[in-house]
Design an enzyme around this catalytic site. Structure first.
Site, PDB file in Angstrom:
ATOM      1  N   CYS A  50       0.652  -0.879  -0.586  1.00 36.66           N
ATOM      2  CA  CYS A  50      -0.325   0.281  -0.211  1.00 36.66           C
ATOM      3  C   CYS A  50       1.011   1.298  -0.056  1.00 36.66           C
ATOM      4  CB  CYS A  50      -1.114  -0.206   1.207  1.00 36.66           C
ATOM      5  SG  CYS A  50      -1.902   1.550   1.740  1.00 36.66           S
ATOM      6  N   CYS A 102      -5.548   0.780   6.070  1.00 33.49           N
ATOM      7  CA  CYS A 102      -5.467   2.664   6.720  1.00 33.49           C
ATOM      8  C   CYS A 102      -6.857   2.398   5.171  1.00 33.49           C
ATOM      9  CB  CYS A 102      -4.275   3.139   6.140  1.00 33.49           C
ATOM     10  SG  CYS A 102      -4.281   2.689   3.885  1.00 33.49           S
ATOM     11  N   CYS A 122      -8.554  -5.470 -10.054  1.00 32.45           N
ATOM     12  CA  CYS A 122      -7.826  -4.133 -11.033  1.00 32.45           C
ATOM     13  C   CYS A 122      -7.465  -3.451  -9.669  1.00 32.45           C
ATOM     14  CB  CYS A 122      -8.956  -4.131 -12.069  1.00 32.45           C
ATOM     15  SG  CYS A 122      -8.527  -3.163 -12.958  1.00 32.45           S
TER      16      CYS A 122
END
Length: 134
Positions: A50, A102, A122
């Site tokens: 992330c 998060c 995706c």
């Protein structure tokens, strides 16, 4: 993932940490244009994390070429890494995917992927940062 693992910041804090494109995609639910992101055609061996909180999300081992212009994966790195929720924006019903740590917007998941899961996660490149395998 436990509640104590959650990472929450204000919009101003996220904006100071991220580029304008990363903020627009990951924190405001945007989408980058197809075939423009850093990872749609990326083939290195490693993990995709992330961009906001550095949580590992996807492995290069589950990445595949979907022809859509976005990085596509048939599974997350762990069962608890990604959360899903219904997205009714843009006049359609889709399943949005978010970072479990998060709540960063990653993209959407569809049921037209390859075996063994049949799923296609995706993902926007702007929501990811890649790290080579050690």
């Amino acid at each position: 993932m436990t509640a104590g693992d959650r990472l929450e910041r204000s919009a101003d804090e996220w904006q100071a940490q991220l580029t304008p494109e990363q903020f627009q995609v990951a924190r405001q639910g945007g989408t980058e244009r197809a075939f423009t992101g850093a990872y749609w055609n990326h083939k290195a061996d490693g993990l995709y994390h992330c961009v906001c909180c550095d949580a590992p999300l996807f492995s290069s081992e589950t990445k595949f070429e979907s022809g859509t212009g976005w990085p596509s994966f048939w599974d997350g790195v762990t069962s608890g890494a990604i959360l899903t929720k219904e997205d009714r924006s843009h006049g359609m019903v889709r399943t949005e995917i978010n970072c479990a740590r998060c709540d960063a917007h990653l993209g959407h998941v569809f049921s037209d992927g390859p075996a063994p899961t049949g799923l296609r996660y995706c993902v926007n490149s702007a929501s990811l940062q890649f790290k080579d395998r050690d």
